[in-house]
Scaffold this motif. Structure first.
Motif: not given
Lengths: 194, 194
Positions: A82, A122, A126, A129, A133, B122-123, B126, B129-130, B132
């Motif tokens: 990632m 997306e 999300r 992901t 997490l 949302e982006r 996202r 979160t990526e 994290g």
DNA sequence: TTGCTTTCTTAATGTAGTTTATTTTTTTCG
DNA sequence: CGAAAAAAATAAACTACATTAAGAAAGCAA
């Protein structure tokens, strides 16, 4: 063959037939033989892999040559480095196949294209992901708070398929212990369980 | 006071003035005094907190009463029990303040509303979160592959501000060692460094 | 079937980190 | 400020897990 991935997506978002086709057109099928690398340390992880059949693992090789497994991915799971995938910089993980494996590849370029052309994706990624997490946060806390035997019991309960299909060496590496100690733990469990 | 959060968002997405106003209207400011709980085990984490000033920590209390710190959050960081926040089910983490702290709250309801009304968010989440996920993956691998002294050195280099502001007890709990052993490590480092 | 490689087990010895206890130092707050 | 509480340091005994070594079992190619 692409039914599996469409079904997985349908769990999280609803998309139209043309959107499905757009998505499928951005995927590339690939086969990876047992013991073959999908990604090596220092390479850029251009693709995320959705596993159709077989099993992949990602791991870090430390300065003493020991391998530490970050993740297994069997059918219906995504696998990537990632860090490298999101930044498109060289990563420090290896990814290889523990069994002959079939995957569908989605390049980061195509993923970002997809986000622009169909924002539902997306949302899909999300949510995926967020779940990833949460599971890594749980793993951090389990590693900090539980002794090895408890971690093994939880692993066995959470992923019963993995216990059957994976060699103990691999499971030990995921749990953060030596294969010798895992063997000892399993011996102890046999004689204390009933 | 909301400049900080707008600046943070501007790092990842571009939004119009009315979108900014929509976003700010969904936030609720709150003050949390030192040692006061923001969330307790068993509660649903209704809100994600963006720290304006001060410092929060999230931790798990194991069956022996030991605390294991998952995360610190200082200025410009988000904090939540992600498992509970995303599922809106009871969580098993505590979140409390290590200093008097000011936060902006975003409820999950409002977050999802925001995603529908302005997909750029949302982006934003996202990407957050990526990041994290990547940092928790790195932490798993560091915990598996490095001895405590190395983990402390990396922590000190990565978060120099934390070393200065946090008591060693808290850092030890984050690293997965006892305060006594951290003290020993620091003593060793003093006499071997130069 | 054989031989080769990988996996699993057992056991003796070693060590990174814990536990418990005591003392010293720093912080908090009335 | 001064008392009380919290944090940090030190040290000895202890433990969960690692290391090393060796052999048994199982998978797999020829």
């Amino acid at each position: 063959m692409s039914e599996l991935i469409l079904k997985n997506i349908a769990k999280h978002i609803a998309i139209t037939a043309p959107q499905q086709e757009l998505f499928l057109s951005l995927l590339e099928p690939k086969k990876i033989k047992k013991r073959q690398y999908f990604l090596q340390e220092g390479e850029v992880c251009k693709n995320s892999a959705f596993v159709i059949s077989g099993c992949l693992r990602s791991y870090f090789a430390d300065s003493n040559g020991f391998e530490h497994i970050l993740q297994f991915a069997m059918e219906d799971w995504w696998m990537a480095d990632m860090m490298s995938y999101t930044t498109q910089k060289p990563g420090n993980l290896f990814i290889d196949a523990l069994e002959d494996t079939e995957v569908l590849l989605l390049s980061r370029d195509n993923q970002l294209k997809l986000f622009d052309q169909c924002p539902s994706f997306e949302r899909y990624f999300r949510v995926i992901t967020e779940n990833g997490l949460v599971s890594h946060q749980r793993r951090v806390l389990e590693n900090l708070s539980l002794p090895a035997m408890e971690r093994y019991k939880i692993f066995a309960k959470r992923y019963p398929a993995f216990i059957q299909r994976l060699p103990q060496t691999q499971i030990a590496s995921y749990l953060g212990i030596t294969p010798e100690f895992l063997s000892k733990i399993r011996h102890q469990m046999m004689y204390q369980k009933p």
